[in-house]
Scaffold this motif. Sequence first.
Motif, PDB file in Angstrom:
ATOM      1  N   UNK A 192       1.018  -1.073   0.070  1.00  0.00           N
ATOM      2  CA  UNK A 192      -0.049  -0.074  -0.133  1.00  0.00           C
ATOM      3  C   UNK A 192       0.800   1.450  -0.058  1.00  0.00           C
ATOM      4  N   UNK A 193       1.918   1.262   0.961  1.00  0.00           N
ATOM      5  CA  UNK A 193       2.673   2.250   1.014  1.00  0.00           C
ATOM      6  C   UNK A 193       3.425   2.696  -0.346  1.00  0.00           C
ATOM      7  N   UNK A 194       3.886   1.359  -0.884  1.00  0.00           N
ATOM      8  CA  UNK A 194       4.556   1.574  -2.287  1.00  0.00           C
ATOM      9  C   UNK A 194       3.764   2.047  -3.283  1.00  0.00           C
ATOM     10  N   UNK A 195       2.577   1.760  -3.341  1.00  0.00           N
ATOM     11  CA  UNK A 195       1.524   2.469  -4.347  1.00  0.00           C
ATOM     12  C   UNK A 195       1.207   3.895  -4.176  1.00  0.00           C
ATOM     13  N   UNK A 196       1.311   4.394  -2.889  1.00  0.00           N
ATOM     14  CA  UNK A 196       1.069   5.805  -2.670  1.00  0.00           C
ATOM     15  C   UNK A 196       2.267   6.578  -2.826  1.00  0.00           C
ATOM     16  N   UNK A 197       3.392   5.909  -2.833  1.00  0.00           N
ATOM     17  CA  UNK A 197       4.769   6.586  -3.075  1.00  0.00           C
ATOM     18  C   UNK A 197       4.817   6.800  -4.425  1.00  0.00           C
ATOM     19  N   UNK A 198       4.598   5.764  -5.469  1.00  0.00           N
ATOM     20  CA  UNK A 198       4.595   5.771  -6.677  1.00  0.00           C
ATOM     21  C   UNK A 198       3.668   6.632  -7.336  1.00  0.00           C
ATOM     22  N   UNK A 199       2.620   7.062  -6.657  1.00  0.00           N
ATOM     23  CA  UNK A 199       1.350   7.569  -7.277  1.00  0.00           C
ATOM     24  C   UNK A 199       1.495   9.288  -6.871  1.00  0.00           C
ATOM     25  N   UNK A 200       1.979   9.550  -5.694  1.00  0.00           N
ATOM     26  CA  UNK A 200       1.836  11.066  -4.987  1.00  0.00           C
ATOM     27  C   UNK A 200       3.364  11.301  -4.602  1.00  0.00           C
ATOM     28  N   UNK A 209       6.184  10.289  -1.426  1.00  0.00           N
ATOM     29  CA  UNK A 209       7.682   9.968  -1.553  1.00  0.00           C
ATOM     30  C   UNK A 209       8.407  11.011  -0.532  1.00  0.00           C
ATOM     31  N   UNK A 210       7.849  12.297  -0.585  1.00  0.00           N
ATOM     32  CA  UNK A 210       8.380  13.318   0.247  1.00  0.00           C
ATOM     33  C   UNK A 210       8.211  12.955   1.803  1.00  0.00           C
ATOM     34  N   UNK A 211       6.951  12.102   2.172  1.00  0.00           N
ATOM     35  CA  UNK A 211       6.685  11.796   3.375  1.00  0.00           C
ATOM     36  C   UNK A 211       7.770  10.854   3.933  1.00  0.00           C
ATOM     37  N   UNK A 235       0.765   8.257   5.626  1.00  0.00           N
ATOM     38  CA  UNK A 235       1.110   7.064   4.676  1.00  0.00           C
ATOM     39  C   UNK A 235      -0.011   6.095   4.671  1.00  0.00           C
ATOM     40  N   UNK A 236      -1.105   5.899   5.787  1.00  0.00           N
ATOM     41  CA  UNK A 236      -2.198   5.330   5.665  1.00  0.00           C
ATOM     42  C   UNK A 236      -2.092   3.794   6.528  1.00  0.00           C
ATOM     43  N   UNK A 237      -0.980   3.919   7.295  1.00  0.00           N
ATOM     44  CA  UNK A 237      -0.705   2.664   8.008  1.00  0.00           C
ATOM     45  C   UNK A 237      -1.056   2.640   9.425  1.00  0.00           C
TER      46      UNK A 237
END
Length: 338
Positions: free
Chosen positions: A208-216, A220-222, A268-270
């Motif tokens: 889930x974090x990987x997807x967020x990081x790729x999308x926004x 990635x800054x977080x 990051x949604x976790x």
Amino acid sequence: MTVCEAPGKVYLFGEHAVVYGEPAVPAAIERRARVTAEPREDDHVRVTAEDLSLDGFTVEYTGGTGDRPDIDAPAPLVEAAMGYVDAAVRQARSAADTPDAGFDITVESEIPLGAGLGSSAAVVVAGIDAATRALGEPLDRAELADRAYRAEFEVQDGQASRADTFCSTMGGAVRVEGDDCEPIDAPNLPFVIGFDGGAGDTGELVAGVRELREEYRFAADTVRAIGDIVRDGEELLAEAVPEADPSRELLEELGDLMDFNHGLLAALGVSARSLDAMVWAARDAGAHGAKLTGAGGGGCIVALDPDAETPTALSYTQGCEEAFRAELATEGVRVVEP
Ligand SMILES: Nc1ncnc2c1ncn2[C@@H]1O[C@H](COP(=O)(O)OP(=O)(O)O)[C@@H](O)[C@H]1O
Ligand SMILES: C[C@@](O)(CCOP(=O)(O)O)CC(=O)O
Ligand SMILES: [Mg+2]
């Protein structure tokens, strides 16, 4: 019969971001997983793991190489449950160059499953150590940590850091950044743990974090900002006197960083409602800082408080099933019966 045990851990800072090359500082705690390995005459692997339950099933199976265990539960659930033990057996066979070695394996553990205290790493580290010793091919700690990492990497679909497995192997506090792993000195930190009775799936949460990081870009800054928190935290730890009781000022500074770290993990949604509730209960009770530990989604928070207020407040918090103190485990994996 060979018996080894390895500790679980809490993250002072840096989980999730460590998967993308940022540093992290986990610390081993005195809750252990114990694995017994007995070589067999044939190539079968029989696993007894009483803590593993799948919707009411307890897994205890006998199976040959590659066999599916004979239990009435969906294959993905069984694979999720058995994946780490299976991967540990594969690593031990490969390390000892005995692809057909069979074992009777028993797992007993004081670490709740999927709760962010590194039960998977402890089971894999103790499992590889016990199985290779049982075959007469003991590994040094560097190779053991490396093989345990590869086992987690495989089960988590190529998404794992070396942090949990290195920490469980070595004990104490450690620093991990990419492939660089080193033990670090740490003061005697007053860890309080709150456990909501639940669990999160590390592989899914990391994905889930990987997807967020790729999308926004902000995600990635977080992740990078979590790395900055870890770098600040390391500096604070480096100035502290090892194994001594930390000053109040140090606890406050570390606690502030933990609070920030929790906020960024939540972004990051976790996090989860129960984890946030326990984090706030700990802060309200006067803890110097509190954050979720490990992959999140449910499971445990870790707070810093030398006084009794935080464990007491957590034990009265709705959604907290158990609150306890955790001592730093200075010894990593160890042999109970050679
Ligand atoms: N006592 C145990 N017996 C057998 N397998 C275990 C045990 N404890 C943990 N595991 C394995 O580790 C998995 C949980 O690992 P994970 O999701 O990474 O959470 P965590 O490492 O935070 O506890 C379980 O699904 C199981 O495969
Ligand atoms: C989220 C992560 O950083 C830590 C996972 O810890 P745990 O399995 O929840 O105890 C994943 C990893 O480092 O492999
Ligand atoms: Mg794990």
